[in-house]
Scaffold this active site. Structure first.
Site, PDB file in Angstrom:
ATOM      1  N   PRO A 112      -0.846   5.731  18.329  1.00  0.00           N
ATOM      2  CA  PRO A 112      -1.023   4.931  17.113  1.00  0.00           C
ATOM      3  C   PRO A 112      -1.228   5.735  15.838  1.00  0.00           C
ATOM      4  O   PRO A 112      -1.553   5.165  14.806  1.00  0.00           O
ATOM      5  CB  PRO A 112      -2.275   4.105  17.446  1.00  0.00           C
ATOM      6  CG  PRO A 112      -3.039   4.942  18.416  1.00  0.00           C
ATOM      7  CD  PRO A 112      -2.004   5.646  19.243  1.00  0.00           C
ATOM      8  N   LYS A 156       3.675   3.154  14.359  1.00  0.00           N
ATOM      9  CA  LYS A 156       5.099   2.881  14.557  1.00  0.00           C
ATOM     10  C   LYS A 156       5.362   1.766  15.573  1.00  0.00           C
ATOM     11  O   LYS A 156       6.459   1.200  15.594  1.00  0.00           O
ATOM     12  CB  LYS A 156       5.820   4.152  15.033  1.00  0.00           C
ATOM     13  CG  LYS A 156       5.752   5.324  14.065  1.00  0.00           C
ATOM     14  CD  LYS A 156       6.448   5.027  12.760  1.00  0.00           C
ATOM     15  CE  LYS A 156       6.502   6.233  11.859  1.00  0.00           C
ATOM     16  NZ  LYS A 156       7.038   5.921  10.516  1.00  0.00           N
ATOM     17  N   TYR A 171      -7.507  10.245   5.903  1.00  0.00           N
ATOM     18  CA  TYR A 171      -7.371  11.129   7.053  1.00  0.00           C
ATOM     19  C   TYR A 171      -8.300  12.320   6.835  1.00  0.00           C
ATOM     20  O   TYR A 171      -8.094  13.107   5.902  1.00  0.00           O
ATOM     21  CB  TYR A 171      -5.932  11.632   7.200  1.00  0.00           C
ATOM     22  CG  TYR A 171      -4.904  10.566   7.474  1.00  0.00           C
ATOM     23  CD1 TYR A 171      -4.904   9.870   8.676  1.00  0.00           C
ATOM     24  CD2 TYR A 171      -3.923  10.261   6.524  1.00  0.00           C
ATOM     25  CE1 TYR A 171      -3.948   8.882   8.929  1.00  0.00           C
ATOM     26  CE2 TYR A 171      -2.960   9.289   6.790  1.00  0.00           C
ATOM     27  CZ  TYR A 171      -2.982   8.608   7.976  1.00  0.00           C
ATOM     28  OH  TYR A 171      -2.044   7.645   8.245  1.00  0.00           O
ATOM     29  N   TYR A 216       6.984   8.621   7.097  1.00  0.00           N
ATOM     30  CA  TYR A 216       5.742   7.865   7.230  1.00  0.00           C
ATOM     31  C   TYR A 216       5.998   6.363   7.152  1.00  0.00           C
ATOM     32  O   TYR A 216       5.421   5.586   7.930  1.00  0.00           O
ATOM     33  CB  TYR A 216       4.789   8.302   6.108  1.00  0.00           C
ATOM     34  CG  TYR A 216       3.366   7.831   6.220  1.00  0.00           C
ATOM     35  CD1 TYR A 216       2.603   8.083   7.365  1.00  0.00           C
ATOM     36  CD2 TYR A 216       2.757   7.175   5.149  1.00  0.00           C
ATOM     37  CE1 TYR A 216       1.269   7.673   7.424  1.00  0.00           C
ATOM     38  CE2 TYR A 216       1.432   6.771   5.218  1.00  0.00           C
ATOM     39  CZ  TYR A 216       0.700   7.011   6.351  1.00  0.00           C
ATOM     40  OH  TYR A 216      -0.618   6.612   6.422  1.00  0.00           O
ATOM     41  N   HIS A 256       0.845  -1.192   0.000  1.00  0.00           N
ATOM     42  CA  HIS A 256       0.000   0.000   0.000  1.00  0.00           C
ATOM     43  C   HIS A 256       0.876   1.237   0.000  1.00  0.00           C
ATOM     44  O   HIS A 256       1.850   1.304   0.751  1.00  0.00           O
ATOM     45  CB  HIS A 256      -0.907   0.001   1.243  1.00  0.00           C
ATOM     46  CG  HIS A 256      -1.996   1.022   1.174  1.00  0.00           C
ATOM     47  ND1 HIS A 256      -1.784   2.352   1.435  1.00  0.00           N
ATOM     48  CD2 HIS A 256      -3.304   0.910   0.831  1.00  0.00           C
ATOM     49  CE1 HIS A 256      -2.931   3.008   1.281  1.00  0.00           C
ATOM     50  NE2 HIS A 256      -3.849   2.157   0.911  1.00  0.00           N
TER      51      HIS A 256
END
Length: 389
Positions: free
Chosen positions: A289, A293, A197, A386, A68
Protein backbone atom coordinates in the site's frame (compact mmCIF):
# COMPACT_ATOMS: atom_id res chain seq x y z
CA UNK A 1 -22.19 -13.73 -15.80
CA UNK A 2 -21.08 -14.26 -12.19
CA UNK A 3 -18.91 -11.67 -10.45
CA UNK A 4 -17.20 -12.71 -7.23
CA UNK A 5 -16.60 -9.89 -4.76
CA UNK A 6 -18.23 -6.51 -4.09
CA UNK A 7 -15.13 -4.36 -3.86
CA UNK A 8 -14.20 -1.62 -6.36
CA UNK A 9 -13.34 -4.11 -9.13
CA UNK A 10 -16.49 -6.21 -8.75
CA UNK A 11 -18.88 -3.28 -8.43
CA UNK A 12 -17.39 -1.24 -11.27
CA UNK A 13 -17.54 -4.37 -13.42
CA UNK A 14 -21.12 -5.10 -12.35
CA UNK A 15 -22.25 -1.57 -13.19
CA UNK A 16 -20.56 -1.62 -16.59
CA UNK A 17 -21.96 -5.03 -17.51
CA UNK A 18 -25.42 -3.93 -16.47
CA UNK A 19 -25.05 -0.80 -18.59
CA UNK A 20 -24.09 -2.98 -21.57
CA UNK A 21 -27.23 -5.07 -21.13
CA UNK A 22 -25.37 -8.14 -19.83
CA UNK A 23 -27.13 -10.14 -17.13
CA UNK A 24 -24.90 -10.64 -14.09
CA UNK A 25 -24.99 -11.35 -10.39
CA UNK A 26 -22.45 -10.26 -7.76
CA UNK A 27 -21.72 -12.72 -4.95
CA UNK A 28 -20.16 -11.29 -1.79
CA UNK A 29 -19.21 -13.26 1.30
CA UNK A 30 -19.48 -10.31 3.73
CA UNK A 31 -22.60 -8.58 4.99
CA UNK A 32 -23.69 -5.37 3.29
CA UNK A 33 -22.87 -3.32 6.39
CA UNK A 34 -19.31 -4.63 6.31
CA UNK A 35 -18.87 -3.94 2.60
CA UNK A 36 -19.96 -0.32 3.01
CA UNK A 37 -17.77 0.41 6.05
CA UNK A 38 -14.46 -1.33 5.25
CA UNK A 39 -11.88 1.46 5.56
CA UNK A 40 -9.35 1.28 2.76
CA UNK A 41 -7.11 3.62 0.81
CA UNK A 42 -8.74 6.80 -0.42
CA UNK A 43 -6.36 8.25 -3.01
CA UNK A 44 -7.93 7.98 -6.48
CA UNK A 45 -5.66 8.47 -9.48
CA UNK A 46 -6.73 10.84 -12.29
CA UNK A 47 -7.27 7.88 -14.61
CA UNK A 48 -9.59 6.26 -12.05
CA UNK A 49 -11.69 9.43 -11.92
CA UNK A 50 -11.79 9.52 -15.73
CA UNK A 51 -13.00 5.90 -15.86
CA UNK A 52 -15.75 6.58 -13.32
CA UNK A 53 -16.71 9.80 -15.15
CA UNK A 54 -16.99 7.98 -18.48
CA UNK A 55 -19.59 5.64 -17.05
CA UNK A 56 -21.54 8.08 -14.87
CA UNK A 57 -20.19 6.64 -11.60
CA UNK A 58 -18.39 9.70 -10.20
CA UNK A 59 -21.21 11.84 -8.76
CA UNK A 60 -20.33 11.10 -5.13
CA UNK A 61 -16.61 11.72 -5.43
CA UNK A 62 -17.21 15.01 -7.26
CA UNK A 63 -19.60 16.14 -4.52
CA UNK A 64 -17.55 15.03 -1.53
CA UNK A 65 -14.01 14.27 -2.71
CA UNK A 66 -11.12 16.70 -2.47
CA UNK A 67 -8.30 17.14 -4.96
CA UNK A 68 -4.80 16.81 -3.55
CA UNK A 69 -1.41 17.48 -5.08
CA UNK A 70 1.23 17.94 -2.38
CA UNK A 71 3.45 15.61 -0.39
CA UNK A 72 6.04 16.44 2.25
CA UNK A 73 9.15 14.48 3.14
CA UNK A 74 10.66 14.86 6.60
CA UNK A 75 14.20 13.58 7.17
CA UNK A 76 17.18 14.12 9.44
CA UNK A 77 18.50 16.55 6.80
CA UNK A 78 15.40 18.70 6.90
CA UNK A 79 12.05 18.67 5.11
CA UNK A 80 10.93 19.47 1.60
CA UNK A 81 7.63 19.56 -0.27
CA UNK A 82 6.74 18.44 -3.76
CA UNK A 83 3.79 20.11 -5.43
CA UNK A 84 3.38 17.03 -7.60
CA UNK A 85 0.10 18.32 -9.00
CA UNK A 86 2.14 20.88 -10.96
CA UNK A 87 4.92 18.46 -11.92
CA UNK A 88 5.06 15.67 -14.50
CA UNK A 89 1.74 15.66 -16.33
CA UNK A 90 0.21 18.20 -13.94
CA UNK A 91 -2.30 15.74 -12.43
CA UNK A 92 -3.64 15.40 -8.90
CA UNK A 93 -5.21 12.74 -6.72
CA UNK A 94 -8.80 12.88 -5.53
CA UNK A 95 -9.14 12.00 -1.85
CA UNK A 96 -12.33 9.99 -1.39
CA UNK A 97 -12.46 7.14 1.13
CA UNK A 98 -12.84 3.78 -0.59
CA UNK A 99 -15.82 2.75 1.54
CA UNK A 100 -17.69 5.81 0.25
CA UNK A 101 -16.86 4.91 -3.35
CA UNK A 102 -18.02 1.34 -2.75
CA UNK A 103 -21.26 2.61 -1.22
CA UNK A 104 -21.82 4.83 -4.28
CA UNK A 105 -21.15 1.98 -6.69
CA UNK A 106 -23.40 -0.37 -4.77
CA UNK A 107 -26.25 2.13 -4.67
CA UNK A 108 -25.95 2.74 -8.40
CA UNK A 109 -25.85 -0.98 -9.18
CA UNK A 110 -28.86 -1.87 -7.05
CA UNK A 111 -30.76 1.19 -8.25
CA UNK A 112 -30.36 0.00 -11.83
CA UNK A 113 -31.76 -3.42 -10.93
CA UNK A 114 -28.45 -5.20 -10.43
CA UNK A 115 -28.54 -8.48 -8.51
CA UNK A 116 -26.21 -8.96 -5.54
CA UNK A 117 -26.16 -11.64 -2.87
CA UNK A 118 -24.48 -10.73 0.43
CA UNK A 119 -23.22 -13.26 2.98
CA UNK A 120 -22.90 -15.77 0.14
CA UNK A 121 -19.51 -17.43 0.24
CA UNK A 122 -18.08 -18.67 -3.04
CA UNK A 123 -16.34 -22.00 -2.42
CA UNK A 124 -14.96 -22.90 -5.86
CA UNK A 125 -15.11 -22.10 -9.56
CA UNK A 126 -15.62 -25.32 -11.48
CA UNK A 127 -15.19 -26.27 -15.15
CA UNK A 128 -13.53 -22.97 -16.01
CA UNK A 129 -11.81 -24.66 -18.94
CA UNK A 130 -15.16 -25.21 -20.62
CA UNK A 131 -17.95 -23.03 -21.98
CA UNK A 132 -20.23 -23.43 -18.93
CA UNK A 133 -18.37 -22.85 -15.69
CA UNK A 134 -20.25 -22.86 -12.41
CA UNK A 135 -19.62 -21.51 -8.94
CA UNK A 136 -20.44 -23.48 -5.81
CA UNK A 137 -21.43 -21.32 -2.86
CA UNK A 138 -22.61 -21.48 0.73
CA UNK A 139 -25.75 -19.48 1.49
CA UNK A 140 -26.15 -17.47 4.72
CA UNK A 141 -28.11 -20.36 6.25
CA UNK A 142 -25.39 -22.87 5.29
CA UNK A 143 -27.16 -24.41 2.30
CA UNK A 144 -25.02 -25.20 -0.74
CA UNK A 145 -25.93 -23.47 -4.00
CA UNK A 146 -24.71 -23.59 -7.59
CA UNK A 147 -24.50 -20.64 -9.99
CA UNK A 148 -24.02 -21.32 -13.71
CA UNK A 149 -22.57 -18.74 -16.06
CA UNK A 150 -20.79 -18.20 -19.36
CA UNK A 151 -17.92 -16.36 -17.63
CA UNK A 152 -16.82 -15.86 -14.02
CA UNK A 153 -14.98 -12.74 -12.92
CA UNK A 154 -12.84 -13.33 -9.85
CA UNK A 155 -12.73 -10.01 -7.98
CA UNK A 156 -12.72 -11.61 -4.53
CA UNK A 157 -9.16 -10.95 -3.36
CA UNK A 158 -6.06 -13.07 -3.01
CA UNK A 159 -7.72 -15.48 -0.53
CA UNK A 160 -10.96 -15.89 -2.48
CA UNK A 161 -12.46 -18.79 -4.40
CA UNK A 162 -11.17 -17.55 -7.76
CA UNK A 163 -7.54 -17.77 -6.65
CA UNK A 164 -8.15 -21.13 -4.97
CA UNK A 165 -9.63 -22.48 -8.21
CA UNK A 166 -6.73 -21.61 -10.50
CA UNK A 167 -5.40 -24.58 -12.47
CA UNK A 168 -1.91 -26.10 -12.19
CA UNK A 169 0.63 -24.13 -14.13
CA UNK A 170 -0.60 -20.76 -12.93
CA UNK A 171 2.36 -18.64 -11.84
CA UNK A 172 2.12 -16.63 -8.64
CA UNK A 173 4.84 -14.05 -8.07
CA UNK A 174 5.21 -13.10 -4.40
CA UNK A 175 7.75 -10.74 -2.88
CA UNK A 176 7.94 -9.84 0.80
CA UNK A 177 9.45 -6.41 1.31
CA UNK A 178 10.43 -7.31 4.87
CA UNK A 179 8.61 -4.27 6.26
CA UNK A 180 5.55 -4.10 8.53
CA UNK A 181 3.29 -1.15 9.33
CA UNK A 182 1.01 -0.44 12.23
CA UNK A 183 -1.89 1.13 10.32
CA UNK A 184 -3.95 3.59 12.35
CA UNK A 185 -7.13 5.59 11.89
CA UNK A 186 -7.38 8.51 14.28
CA UNK A 187 -10.43 10.59 15.08
CA UNK A 188 -8.37 13.73 14.74
CA UNK A 189 -8.11 16.46 12.08
CA UNK A 190 -5.12 16.34 9.73
CA UNK A 191 -1.94 17.86 11.11
CA UNK A 192 -0.57 19.05 7.77
CA UNK A 193 -2.06 19.95 4.42
CA UNK A 194 -0.01 17.35 2.59
CA UNK A 195 0.65 13.63 2.54
CA UNK A 196 3.48 13.30 5.07
CA UNK A 197 6.37 10.84 4.68
CA UNK A 198 8.80 10.77 7.60
CA UNK A 199 12.09 8.88 7.17
CA UNK A 200 13.59 8.22 10.60
CA UNK A 201 16.24 5.98 12.14
CA UNK A 202 13.47 4.40 14.26
CA UNK A 203 11.41 3.60 11.17
CA UNK A 204 8.99 5.18 8.74
CA UNK A 205 5.94 7.21 9.77
CA UNK A 206 3.19 8.40 7.44
CA UNK A 207 0.34 10.91 7.60
CA UNK A 208 -2.60 10.80 5.14
CA UNK A 209 -5.73 12.93 5.56
CA UNK A 210 -9.00 11.06 5.06
CA UNK A 211 -11.50 13.77 5.99
CA UNK A 212 -11.54 17.01 8.00
CA UNK A 213 -12.18 14.86 11.12
CA UNK A 214 -10.21 11.66 10.43
CA UNK A 215 -6.54 11.05 9.66
CA UNK A 216 -4.72 7.85 8.71
CA UNK A 217 -1.26 7.27 10.16
CA UNK A 218 1.32 4.55 9.64
CA UNK A 219 4.18 3.49 11.88
CA UNK A 220 6.83 1.01 10.77
CA UNK A 221 6.95 -1.75 13.36
CA UNK A 222 8.80 -5.00 13.86
CA UNK A 223 7.57 -8.05 12.01
CA UNK A 224 5.21 -10.09 14.17
CA UNK A 225 4.12 -7.15 16.34
CA UNK A 226 0.53 -7.23 17.64
CA UNK A 227 -1.76 -4.37 16.74
CA UNK A 228 -2.77 -3.94 20.40
CA UNK A 229 0.79 -4.00 21.75
CA UNK A 230 1.12 -0.20 21.71
CA UNK A 231 -0.86 2.11 23.98
CA UNK A 232 -2.40 5.21 22.43
CA UNK A 233 0.04 7.40 24.35
CA UNK A 234 2.99 5.43 22.99
CA UNK A 235 1.58 5.65 19.46
CA UNK A 236 1.24 9.43 19.59
CA UNK A 237 4.65 9.88 21.24
CA UNK A 238 6.27 7.75 18.52
CA UNK A 239 4.44 9.64 15.78
CA UNK A 240 5.61 12.95 17.30
CA UNK A 241 9.18 11.67 17.40
CA UNK A 242 9.37 10.23 13.88
CA UNK A 243 7.46 13.10 12.28
CA UNK A 244 9.73 15.51 14.15
CA UNK A 245 6.93 17.44 15.82
CA UNK A 246 9.40 19.55 17.81
CA UNK A 247 10.66 20.98 14.50
CA UNK A 248 7.47 21.13 12.47
CA UNK A 249 4.70 21.55 15.04
CA UNK A 250 2.63 19.15 17.16
CA UNK A 251 0.25 16.61 15.71
CA UNK A 252 -3.47 16.88 16.41
CA UNK A 253 -4.22 14.00 18.75
CA UNK A 254 -7.44 12.07 19.10
CA UNK A 255 -8.80 8.59 19.81
CA UNK A 256 -7.39 5.74 17.73
CA UNK A 257 -10.55 4.24 16.21
CA UNK A 258 -8.95 1.51 14.09
CA UNK A 259 -5.61 -0.27 14.06
CA UNK A 260 -4.03 -3.22 12.31
CA UNK A 261 -0.65 -4.58 11.29
CA UNK A 262 0.15 -4.78 7.57
CA UNK A 263 3.09 -6.80 6.22
CA UNK A 264 4.24 -5.08 3.04
CA UNK A 265 4.37 -7.56 0.18
CA UNK A 266 3.51 -7.71 -3.49
CA UNK A 267 1.60 -10.46 -5.23
CA UNK A 268 0.91 -11.02 -8.95
CA UNK A 269 -0.79 -13.89 -10.78
CA UNK A 270 0.01 -14.76 -14.39
CA UNK A 271 -1.98 -15.15 -16.56
CA UNK A 272 -5.19 -13.39 -15.55
CA UNK A 273 -7.39 -15.49 -17.80
CA UNK A 274 -7.98 -19.22 -17.40
CA UNK A 275 -10.62 -20.22 -19.92
CA UNK A 276 -13.88 -18.74 -18.65
CA UNK A 277 -12.39 -17.50 -15.36
CA UNK A 278 -10.88 -14.00 -15.39
CA UNK A 279 -9.19 -12.19 -12.52
CA UNK A 280 -9.33 -8.51 -11.57
CA UNK A 281 -8.55 -6.37 -8.52
CA UNK A 282 -6.71 -7.94 -5.60
CA UNK A 283 -7.32 -11.40 -7.03
CA UNK A 284 -5.11 -10.41 -9.97
CA UNK A 285 -2.43 -8.49 -8.11
CA UNK A 286 -1.83 -6.95 -4.74
CA UNK A 287 0.75 -4.16 -4.53
CA UNK A 288 2.01 -3.06 -1.13
CA UNK A 289 0.00 0.00 0.00
CA UNK A 290 2.99 2.37 -0.10
CA UNK A 291 1.87 4.13 -3.31
CA UNK A 292 -1.93 3.53 -3.13
CA UNK A 293 -2.11 1.62 -6.41
CA UNK A 294 -4.45 -1.26 -5.50
CA UNK A 295 -7.91 0.30 -5.89
CA UNK A 296 -6.78 2.29 -8.92
CA UNK A 297 -5.57 -0.83 -10.70
CA UNK A 298 -8.86 -2.53 -9.79
CA UNK A 299 -10.97 0.15 -11.49
CA UNK A 300 -8.77 0.17 -14.60
CA UNK A 301 -8.92 -3.63 -14.87
CA UNK A 302 -12.70 -3.65 -14.38
CA UNK A 303 -13.21 -1.26 -17.30
CA UNK A 304 -10.92 -3.31 -19.57
CA UNK A 305 -12.66 -6.54 -18.57
CA UNK A 306 -16.15 -5.11 -19.01
CA UNK A 307 -15.32 -3.93 -22.52
CA UNK A 308 -13.80 -7.28 -23.47
CA UNK A 309 -16.76 -9.22 -22.09
CA UNK A 310 -19.23 -6.99 -23.91
CA UNK A 311 -17.45 -7.65 -27.20
CA UNK A 312 -17.41 -11.40 -26.55
CA UNK A 313 -21.00 -11.74 -25.33
CA UNK A 314 -22.77 -9.17 -27.49
CA UNK A 315 -20.78 -9.48 -30.70
CA UNK A 316 -19.10 -12.87 -30.43
CA UNK A 317 -15.64 -11.28 -30.73
CA UNK A 318 -13.19 -12.78 -28.23
CA UNK A 319 -10.09 -10.85 -29.37
CA UNK A 320 -10.24 -8.34 -26.47
CA UNK A 321 -10.60 -11.16 -23.94
CA UNK A 322 -7.54 -12.80 -25.46
CA UNK A 323 -5.59 -9.54 -24.91
CA UNK A 324 -6.96 -8.84 -21.43
CA UNK A 325 -4.27 -10.56 -19.37
CA UNK A 326 -1.26 -9.10 -21.16
CA UNK A 327 -2.86 -5.65 -21.26
CA UNK A 328 -3.51 -5.59 -17.51
CA UNK A 329 -0.18 -7.10 -16.55
CA UNK A 330 1.66 -4.26 -18.30
CA UNK A 331 -0.08 -1.79 -15.94
CA UNK A 332 0.35 -4.09 -12.94
CA UNK A 333 4.11 -4.46 -13.30
CA UNK A 334 4.58 -0.73 -13.76
CA UNK A 335 2.67 -0.12 -10.54
CA UNK A 336 4.66 -2.83 -8.76
CA UNK A 337 7.96 -1.31 -9.90
CA UNK A 338 7.10 2.13 -8.54
CA UNK A 339 5.78 0.61 -5.32
CA UNK A 340 9.09 -1.21 -4.87
CA UNK A 341 10.98 2.04 -5.44
CA UNK A 342 8.85 3.89 -2.89
CA UNK A 343 9.33 1.13 -0.34
CA UNK A 344 13.10 1.41 -0.64
CA UNK A 345 12.95 5.20 -0.47
CA UNK A 346 11.03 5.33 2.81
CA UNK A 347 12.19 2.36 4.85
CA UNK A 348 15.13 0.74 6.48
CA UNK A 349 14.78 -2.85 5.28
CA UNK A 350 15.41 -5.23 8.23
CA UNK A 351 17.02 -7.96 6.10
CA UNK A 352 19.45 -5.43 4.67
CA UNK A 353 20.33 -4.18 8.12
CA UNK A 354 20.92 -7.70 9.44
CA UNK A 355 23.25 -8.45 6.55
CA UNK A 356 25.53 -5.59 7.55
CA UNK A 357 24.33 -3.17 4.90
CA UNK A 358 22.61 -0.69 7.23
CA UNK A 359 24.95 2.24 6.58
CA UNK A 360 25.15 1.49 2.86
CA UNK A 361 21.38 1.37 2.35
CA UNK A 362 20.77 4.38 4.61
CA UNK A 363 23.23 6.32 2.46
CA UNK A 364 21.43 5.25 -0.71
CA UNK A 365 18.10 6.41 0.75
CA UNK A 366 19.64 9.73 1.69
CA UNK A 367 21.04 10.18 -1.83
CA UNK A 368 17.67 9.32 -3.42
CA UNK A 369 15.86 11.80 -1.22
CA UNK A 370 18.40 14.52 -2.01
CA UNK A 371 17.97 13.86 -5.73
CA UNK A 372 14.20 14.05 -5.32
CA UNK A 373 14.59 17.35 -3.47
CA UNK A 374 16.89 19.01 -6.01
CA UNK A 375 16.36 17.44 -9.44
CA UNK A 376 13.42 18.70 -11.53
CA UNK A 377 13.77 15.69 -13.85
CA UNK A 378 13.51 13.35 -10.85
CA UNK A 379 10.53 15.28 -9.51
CA UNK A 380 8.70 15.04 -12.85
CA UNK A 381 9.36 11.28 -12.98
CA UNK A 382 8.08 10.91 -9.42
CA UNK A 383 4.92 12.92 -10.09
CA UNK A 384 4.06 11.00 -13.27
CA UNK A 385 4.42 7.63 -11.55
CA UNK A 386 2.93 8.71 -8.22
CA UNK A 387 -0.44 9.63 -9.76
CA UNK A 388 -0.27 7.21 -12.68
CA UNK A 389 -1.54 3.65 -13.01
Amino acid sequence: MVVLGAGPAGLVLGNLLLGAGIDCVVLERAARSRVETRARAGFLAPNTVRVLDRHGLADGLHRHGRTHGTCEFRTADGSFRLDYGNLGRGERHTVYPQQHLVSDLLGRYRGAGGRIRFETEALAVNDADGARPHVTTREPDGRPTRWDARYVAGCDGRHGAARRSLPPGTVRHHHDHGVSWLGLLAEAPPSLDAVGYAVHDRGFAGHMARSPQVTRYYLQCRRGARADAWTEERIWDELDLRMRATEHGPLHRGPIIERGVVDLACDVVEPLRHGSLLLAGDAASLPAPVAAKGANLAVLEAELLAGALAEALARGDGAALDRYSAQCLAYIWRAQEFTQWMTGLLHAIPDQDRSGGSFFHASLRRARLESLRTSRAHQDWFAENYVGV
